[in-house]
Design an enzyme around this catalytic site. Structure first.
Site, PDB file in Angstrom:
ATOM      1  N   GLY C 148      11.542 -12.214 -15.601  1.00  0.00           N
ATOM      2  CA  GLY C 148      11.821 -12.437 -17.005  1.00  0.00           C
ATOM      3  C   GLY C 148      10.897 -11.573 -17.847  1.00  0.00           C
ATOM      4  O   GLY C 148       9.874 -11.081 -17.354  1.00  0.00           O
ATOM      5  N   CYS C 149      11.251 -11.397 -19.111  1.00  0.00           N
ATOM      6  CA  CYS C 149      10.462 -10.524 -19.985  1.00  0.00           C
ATOM      7  C   CYS C 149       9.075 -11.097 -20.235  1.00  0.00           C
ATOM      8  O   CYS C 149       8.065 -10.416 -20.028  1.00  0.00           O
ATOM      9  CB  CYS C 149      11.198 -10.283 -21.302  1.00  0.00           C
ATOM     10  SG  CYS C 149      11.810 -11.787 -22.090  1.00  0.00           S
ATOM     11  N   TYR C 150       9.014 -12.357 -20.645  1.00  0.00           N
ATOM     12  CA  TYR C 150       7.707 -12.974 -20.883  1.00  0.00           C
ATOM     13  C   TYR C 150       6.857 -12.990 -19.614  1.00  0.00           C
ATOM     14  O   TYR C 150       5.691 -12.576 -19.636  1.00  0.00           O
ATOM     15  CB  TYR C 150       7.871 -14.398 -21.408  1.00  0.00           C
ATOM     16  CG  TYR C 150       8.288 -14.541 -22.851  1.00  0.00           C
ATOM     17  CD1 TYR C 150       7.511 -14.024 -23.887  1.00  0.00           C
ATOM     18  CD2 TYR C 150       9.446 -15.238 -23.195  1.00  0.00           C
ATOM     19  CE1 TYR C 150       7.889 -14.194 -25.220  1.00  0.00           C
ATOM     20  CE2 TYR C 150       9.822 -15.411 -24.520  1.00  0.00           C
ATOM     21  CZ  TYR C 150       9.043 -14.884 -25.529  1.00  0.00           C
ATOM     22  OH  TYR C 150       9.414 -15.061 -26.842  1.00  0.00           O
ATOM     23  N   THR C 152       6.841 -11.048 -17.087  1.00  0.00           N
ATOM     24  CA  THR C 152       6.318  -9.709 -16.791  1.00  0.00           C
ATOM     25  C   THR C 152       5.049  -9.443 -17.593  1.00  0.00           C
ATOM     26  O   THR C 152       4.044  -8.968 -17.058  1.00  0.00           O
ATOM     27  CB  THR C 152       7.374  -8.643 -17.141  1.00  0.00           C
ATOM     28  OG1 THR C 152       8.520  -8.836 -16.316  1.00  0.00           O
ATOM     29  CG2 THR C 152       6.821  -7.231 -16.924  1.00  0.00           C
ATOM     30  N   SER C 153       5.090  -9.792 -18.877  1.00  0.00           N
ATOM     31  CA  SER C 153       3.945  -9.487 -19.737  1.00  0.00           C
ATOM     32  C   SER C 153       2.702 -10.295 -19.374  1.00  0.00           C
ATOM     33  O   SER C 153       1.580  -9.877 -19.661  1.00  0.00           O
ATOM     34  CB  SER C 153       4.304  -9.748 -21.211  1.00  0.00           C
ATOM     35  OG  SER C 153       4.381 -11.140 -21.475  1.00  0.00           O
TER      36      SER C 153
END
Lengths: 334, 334, 334, 334
Positions: C148-150, C152-153
């Site tokens: 997911g995007c979050y 990953t960060s």
């Protein structure tokens, strides 16, 4: 082929660097900056770190001249003139993004920019670098004067229409809207976030220098033209959309056919038909110009959209070099 | 005086509620909503919590009619017609923000909105609610048709100029730009954040309904007028700026004198002189219209700026009620 | 190598198409869409016209399977599961951008997404597609579950720190901020321009599904981890910045050395030192993740920035395929 | 009561002027500006034309002192000190928006702002102007030090919780996000449109002066407190949202009851319950502070939202004067 960017830390310089990193036939020789010489360009634009960490050199043209075959000049007008003289004199290829060589008429330039032109002898050498219209003159030329951002958005759609006599040359109204990056990187109250955010307004009404450039170039198509040009400031960073009002009796199909005649096969010009409307979103970050025509009775509306930093500056500059160097004009641009 | 807002949960309704909370002579009787009836308006707009926590009622006009003296209708066209019939029939004062009663010509309305008008007998009762131009007719009237947002921005500056014969009536080009709230609160791909952010484009070229409204009203000034009107979508939430191109031989001073004649002493019209340019930032959140004129040779450019939700809708609606009720026209607006 | 994008008209699909057009070793076989099948993708995204005018096909996986070697699935969770089953069963390489195969623990998935997993047997085949951390498992794998995007960060900067025991695993607070495109293209009141513009707020406090994904993956580094994760909505279109609060006694140099150990030589991870701060602007439109650490006493702050649509989705997905296919991991991404 | 605004052309001064124009019991005596003295304020802020066209005076405090009863100082720190000395010495009421009198501890001030305090004797006279917490001390006081914007957003929700011992004082993490207007009106690269638009980033990590102010004031609630405070820059013009992470065993109801105890009946504090989330949109343009608490296990998240220019500066300053003058605290603010 080795190329240098003179004045690489402004927004157009930054865009050029990103384009050059992707270009298969060009190698960056030097990047320069008056204010940041000695620093890495990736310190000025951290977005470049890991992609280009070149150390910025100063603007000593004598030295710079020896380092590359071609030069992109991203300098303010006036400063550009001097650099062009040096580099052109040494046989280099020069793509000047300033206004200094856009007008073949010295008096007009001096009146418009209220300054003396110190390299008038080069005005006749310079080719107005709008590749789709004047690409032929670019082949073999050594000096290209890249068009202004607003003029690009107006001239590309309107020039062929006037040239073919499809609209009344005495009636041209260009209502243009540009993103804030057109004002450059130098901080001013006018381009500060809080003054621009949520705002929209015209500026320089009846007094913008690009009006003279538009008239000068369109006059090559139809003799003495005087357009009404009104720039506006959009609350976004990049992109220009121009809505041009003309009077014409020609059916839409004829306008579109005229565009096809001039631009058919030129990949960076996208002609929209069937009511599709150009939009900044669709060209932002690209070197395309999208354009469409709409007609009701004798009223013809032409809409065009470009990215002011690319088709309106750096992308078109690279397109010029591609043609001057005999490459495919879209090399590194698509 | 007790007033109700019918359709209080759209953006114009929300603005009206905020204005009414500040108005010294008006008391909110009821707020209604088709979709949110039963909820507090402060649940729909948390910004209102602690300021207005009224529970939203439904749109049963028979019931609503008994609760207030005056009604603001923030309904879609067509739905407004029906509500107006009921409320007006019961002797209430009605300020309609829809398009249903803006055109005194039934056929024109039906053609423009492709629908039958079911209360044609009221068309002659309705006053076009642009208070600075038609305020006289508003005094004592019971039905006001609040102008569209775009028409307000064009008609206020242009009407007097045509009326006084200071510009060529056959030549009117209005290039207008509006914030996204003009599209209403209903979510669509077209008004979603990612499609609009960083974008700018024209829409409805040669086909926007407000063109007919502009022509209809301007024709009252100069007989049969056909303007070219092009709306554009700005990436900001509120505000309209119109750049209008006219042909005129009158000196700027005469244009400004004409405006002073029509608008002198009207506080919500601010005439900018000496090159000052109207800007959305300066009118956003207010009911002002700022305007200025610029001239070069025979070309006259008129620029106006308003908040589309206030001077372009709710603010002007309240200004209408102020006049209909015999209050000071700026009561609760400044 | 021929690849297809299933669900090509969402924002992640659009980004994938742009990336694939630039990739030297991949050829687009088919683009599909449930809602736009039969239309050209350039009608849905005019930005692509002249670059990719492929006609969108439907989602009949039996047919699609025969057309390509590898598939990017940009489908909602649940729908992805079914497609994966078909394509994987036919021996294809599948890169799934949904959440369906991110958790190796079936029960956790079913609890988090309140739905039955219909292809549990494939959970053990799936590799969590964070290439810098789990690239080794990707080589030769046929099913990648793109993070997911979050997550990953948060995971990229925090995983190594926990793995090396440089911070207290019982204390992880991730305050994340994302652009609106993370909410997808489907219009809702929540992602409409006027509701989002000029606004900022947290959402899904203590309830976002990505919290479970973050905990699940970080637990692989340090055993049973429970982070506090708070997502916020930024008024911009693309980018995520996460500010992560940890407790650590390790000197900054040791944190940076740990990152170098895990990410040295991985071009898409840029470690910022000397107080330089990651910023969305510097990674928007790229597949980089920028990160930096800051320390005061026992408090360690880790900041990371990515483009949610690229490093947080499509860019990382292509990076996965590059590794699965034995290409250079940055092919087509830099 | 006559009031003057010293430094009226910055953003906080502009907001004060707009508030004063609406205040029923206050009359503007003079507006001053170092840089624009002699111009009308409506030339600097055309939004004010027709509302306030006062000519700006200079900052000669001897002269200014004689013109009004109360003074709002919108000066940079250090400059404020001197003005306060003069005005307070002449028996005037002074509301200082700078940092100069926020810390009762001279050494802490001098360390934090690396400058000598030249009016230390007044530190004990100054009341920290957070009206909901220290309003009692404001009654009858003549010098109010208006809190910083960030501190206001953190202290209002957190102070009561610490004071009542409902959370661990050794564990306070405030992740704050502010609009660009917090950086002031002076143009810099950092607040220019193109550098800020589409961007988001933290700044001054572990080094922002407001951290010292937050610690100083919270220590009054619970003795020696050291919070972790991280400011971020949002791409919008006004508003602050703070997400504060605490450790607490108290049930949510107890946290909310504690807030009710401190803030019940204070109209400018809006406590959100039942999962409703504060949002910048709901407080922008108002003097409200919205706040809510969320709990999971021992983790307590407190979210607050204010307009940095109003509740975070000018609105709170006027609220101070209202109390010092014995008016209703919300006079002119709702």
């Amino acid at each position: 082929m080795k190329v240098s960017v003179i004045g690489a830390t402004g927004y157009t310089g930054f865009e050029l660097v990103k384009l050059l990193l992707r270009h298969p036939r060009l190698e960056i020789a030097a990047l320069t900056s008056e204010s940041y010489a000695g620093k890495k360009i990736s310190e000025v634009y951290p977005a470049l770190s890991g992609l280009c960490d070149a150390v910025l050199k100063d603007n000593d043209m004598e030295e710079r001249a020896s380092e590359a075959d071609a030069f992109f000049l991203c300098l303010p007008h006036k400063a550009a003139m001097e650099a062009v003289k040096t580099l052109y004199g040494k046989g280099r290829v020069v793509i000047d993004l300033s206004a200094d060589f856009r007008m073949s008429d010295r008096a007009l330039y001096e009146k418009t920019y209220s300054t003396r032109h110190t390299a008038p002898e080069l005005l006749k050498e310079a080719v107005y670098g709008q590749p789709e219209l004047f690409g032929g003159e670019l082949k073999g030329a050594r000096l290209a004067a890249v068009p202004g951002c607003y003029p690009t958005s107006v001239i590309v759609p309107v020039y062929p229409i006037l040239k073919e006599g499809l609209a009344d040359k005495s009636f041209i109204i260009a209502d243009s809207k540009s993103g804030v990056s057109g004002a450059g990187r130098k901080p001013t109250l006018g381009n500060s976030f809080c003054e621009t955010y949520g705002d929209f307004k015209p500026y320089g009404i009846f007094g913008h220098r690009h009006n003279a450039e538009i008239d000068h170039i369109l006059s090559r198509a139809a003799g003495e033209v005087g357009a009404v040009f009104t720039p506006h400031l959009l609350p976004l960073n990049r992109g220009i959309l121009s809505t041009v009002y003309l009077k014409s009796q020609a059916p839409l199909s004829e306008i579109e056919a005229c565009w096809e005649k001039y631009y058919g096969g030129r990949r960076l010009v996208r002609i929209k038909k069937g009511g599709e409307t150009p939009s900044i979103k669709n060209v932002a970050g690209t070197s395309f110009i999208d354009m469409a025509a709409f007609r009701r009775g004798g009223d013809l509306i032409v809409v065009s959209a470009i990215d002011n930093l690319l088709k309106g500056a750096s992308g078109q500059a690279l397109q010029c070099l591609n043609l001057m160097a005999g490459f495919n004009e879209t090399e590194g641009l698509i």
